[in-house]
Every structure is written in C-alpha cells, then in structure tokens.
Design a protein around this motif. Structure first.
Motif, PDB file in Angstrom:
ATOM      1  N   ARG A  46       1.154  -1.053   0.230  1.00 48.77           N
ATOM      2  CA  ARG A  46      -0.197  -0.102   0.115  1.00 48.77           C
ATOM      3  C   ARG A  46       0.534   1.204  -0.188  1.00 48.77           C
ATOM      4  O   ARG A  46       2.004   0.750   0.943  1.00 48.77           O
ATOM      5  CB  ARG A  46      -0.812  -0.141   1.336  1.00 48.77           C
ATOM      6  CG  ARG A  46      -1.315  -1.402   1.453  1.00 48.77           C
ATOM      7  CD  ARG A  46      -2.779  -1.087   2.331  1.00 48.77           C
ATOM      8  NE  ARG A  46      -2.232  -0.491   3.149  1.00 48.77           N
ATOM      9  CZ  ARG A  46      -3.086  -0.195   4.344  1.00 48.77           C
ATOM     10  NH1 ARG A  46      -4.341   0.197   4.285  1.00 48.77           N
ATOM     11  NH2 ARG A  46      -2.547   0.528   5.776  1.00 48.77           N
ATOM     12  N   TYR A  47       0.436   2.425  -0.566  1.00 47.15           N
ATOM     13  CA  TYR A  47       1.311   3.551  -1.313  1.00 47.15           C
ATOM     14  C   TYR A  47       0.216   4.373  -2.350  1.00 47.15           C
ATOM     15  O   TYR A  47      -0.084   3.821  -2.029  1.00 47.15           O
ATOM     16  CB  TYR A  47       2.350   3.195  -1.053  1.00 47.15           C
ATOM     17  CG  TYR A  47       3.215   2.386  -3.258  1.00 47.15           C
ATOM     18  CD1 TYR A  47       2.853   3.997  -4.457  1.00 47.15           C
ATOM     19  CD2 TYR A  47       2.303   1.873  -3.687  1.00 47.15           C
ATOM     20  CE1 TYR A  47       3.118   3.188  -5.195  1.00 47.15           C
ATOM     21  CE2 TYR A  47       2.183   1.280  -5.186  1.00 47.15           C
ATOM     22  CZ  TYR A  47       2.687   2.457  -5.909  1.00 47.15           C
ATOM     23  OH  TYR A  47       2.505   1.846  -7.111  1.00 47.15           O
ATOM     24  N   ARG A  48       1.020   5.809  -1.035  1.00 46.10           N
ATOM     25  CA  ARG A  48       0.112   6.814  -2.138  1.00 46.10           C
ATOM     26  C   ARG A  48       1.381   7.119  -3.217  1.00 46.10           C
ATOM     27  O   ARG A  48       2.301   7.265  -2.750  1.00 46.10           O
ATOM     28  CB  ARG A  48      -0.835   7.833  -1.400  1.00 46.10           C
ATOM     29  CG  ARG A  48       0.575   8.798  -0.466  1.00 46.10           C
ATOM     30  CD  ARG A  48      -0.463   9.473   0.831  1.00 46.10           C
ATOM     31  NE  ARG A  48       0.169   9.993   1.073  1.00 46.10           N
ATOM     32  CZ  ARG A  48       1.422  10.925   1.990  1.00 46.10           C
ATOM     33  NH1 ARG A  48       1.601  11.378  -0.289  1.00 46.10           N
ATOM     34  NH2 ARG A  48       2.121  11.738   2.247  1.00 46.10           N
ATOM     35  N   ARG A  49       1.087   8.057  -4.176  1.00 47.36           N
ATOM     36  CA  ARG A  49       2.002   9.479  -5.003  1.00 47.36           C
ATOM     37  C   ARG A  49       1.550  10.418  -5.174  1.00 47.36           C
ATOM     38  O   ARG A  49       0.710  10.730  -4.935  1.00 47.36           O
ATOM     39  CB  ARG A  49       1.462   9.110  -6.762  1.00 47.36           C
ATOM     40  CG  ARG A  49       2.217   7.154  -7.391  1.00 47.36           C
ATOM     41  CD  ARG A  49       2.011   7.557  -8.524  1.00 47.36           C
ATOM     42  NE  ARG A  49       2.055   5.717  -9.136  1.00 47.36           N
ATOM     43  CZ  ARG A  49       3.533   4.984  -9.350  1.00 47.36           C
ATOM     44  NH1 ARG A  49       4.151   5.881  -9.604  1.00 47.36           N
ATOM     45  NH2 ARG A  49       3.453   3.988 -10.023  1.00 47.36           N
ATOM     46  N   GLU A  50       2.565  10.871  -4.911  1.00 48.78           N
ATOM     47  CA  GLU A  50       3.352  12.348  -4.539  1.00 48.78           C
ATOM     48  C   GLU A  50       2.820  13.079  -5.861  1.00 48.78           C
ATOM     49  O   GLU A  50       2.656  12.763  -6.693  1.00 48.78           O
ATOM     50  CB  GLU A  50       4.594  12.369  -4.008  1.00 48.78           C
ATOM     51  CG  GLU A  50       4.541  12.425  -2.489  1.00 48.78           C
ATOM     52  CD  GLU A  50       4.778  13.460  -1.451  1.00 48.78           C
ATOM     53  OE1 GLU A  50       4.779  14.850  -2.269  1.00 48.78           O
ATOM     54  OE2 GLU A  50       3.602  12.987  -0.452  1.00 48.78           O
ATOM     55  N   ALA A  51       2.533  14.929  -6.340  1.00 52.83           N
ATOM     56  CA  ALA A  51       2.182  14.849  -7.674  1.00 52.83           C
ATOM     57  C   ALA A  51       3.158  14.559  -8.299  1.00 52.83           C
ATOM     58  O   ALA A  51       3.189  14.534  -8.998  1.00 52.83           O
ATOM     59  CB  ALA A  51       2.415  16.097  -7.095  1.00 52.83           C
TER      60      ALA A  51
END
Length: 179
Positions: free
Chosen positions: A115-120
């Motif tokens: 699980r991860y989120r991407r920065e802009a």
C-alpha cells in the motif's frame, strides 16, 4: 551494576601484526566488523516507482535538515535513483519485516501488494511504515562502488510509535529500551 575496564588496542596489534588488514582484505574486515553494528532498516523509494531496503540511512545536518543514504552502483534501482529529484525514506518497525524482505529481493515487482500513495511528482510513499520523510536531492556522488545521495527534507510524519526494526549479525531484530 558491573563496570568493566576497557584496555586500548593499538591498530597495528588489533589483528596480530602490522599489515594484517592487507593480508586478510579490508573488505572482509569491514564486513566482519560491521556485522556487530546494529543498523536501522529503511525502505527508500523514488519515482518510477522504484525502491529498495537500506541500512545506510543517516542524518547529516539539522540546519539545513539533510539526510543521506548509500546504494550500490550496480544495484537494480541505481539508475532510477540517479534520475530522481526526490526520494522518500520509510523508517520500519518490528511489524514490517515482510516489507523489508520484499524490498530487499531482486527480480520482482517490489511494490506488488504494497500500500502506497503517490505524490504529485510520482514519488511513492508507503502507507504502512510507522514513520517517513521525503527529501529533495541536493548531492549525488559516486564513492567507491556506491553512490552517496544527500537530500534536504521537505516533508514527513510519524504515524505510530513502534519498536524500530534493525539489522544485526545478518538478522532482523527489534529494539527495546535498556534499563
């Protein structure tokens, strides 16, 4: 409490004779000695996404806030790290051994099931790490068979207090306070 007196050891007699490091090999001495040094386990990520498990993460300066890590020049993620303008450092806890092992393996999609989120800018930030930092690369230098990367901190958070995951004597371990 027991107190032990330490005796200084002269470098030329530490291995028995002057020049012993040359006979054994400095790389073997370094490996054998550093097995005794406990290192915190981190996962470094860069846009791509790409990432790897690292024990070489350290703080460099408070003003400005700088951190660094090293990566082998022939590592599978070396090219992605060299191209990156930013990186994220994920400080792992005792419950993150599977994550540490996954990012240490070669020849796999290290992000599969993570699980991860991407920065802009595409920088992946792992959401299951107890603490993380992001940094902008300010220096990338080849030293020996490694790259030294220095970054200036631009964000971070501590999501939970957790015993740190460390690497010692070839094994993962967790840290607890000593009395």
């Amino acid at each position: 409490m027991t107190t032990t007196s330490l005796q200084p050891v002269h470098p030329s007699t530490a291995t028995g004779a002057p020049g012993a490091a040359d006979a054994v090999g400095a790389d073997a001495i370094l490996r054998r000695t550093l097995r005794r040094h406990a290192s915190g386990i981190t996962v470094i990520t860069v846009p791509g996404p790409a990432g790897f498990t690292a024990t070489s993460f350290t703080s460099v300066s408070l003003e400005p806030a700088l951190v660094s890590f090293c990566l082998g020049a022939t590592a599978s993620t070396a090219a992605a790290v060299q191209r990156a303008e930013r990186f994220a450092v994920h400080l792992l806890g005792a419950e993150n051994t599977d994550l540490a092992r996954q990012f240490a393996r070669s020849g796999i999609d290290r992000f599969e099931g993570v699980r991860y989120r991407r920065e802009a800018d595409g920088l992946p930030v792992l959401t299951d790490a107890p603490a993380w930092l992001t940094a902008r690369v300010v220096s990338l230098q080849r030293l020996g068979d490694h790259h030294l990367v220095v970054g200036q901190i631009d964000s971070g958070d501590v999501r939970q207090e957790a015993p740190a995951l460390v690497h010692h004597a070839g094994e993962f371990a967790s840290v607890s306070a000593v009395g």
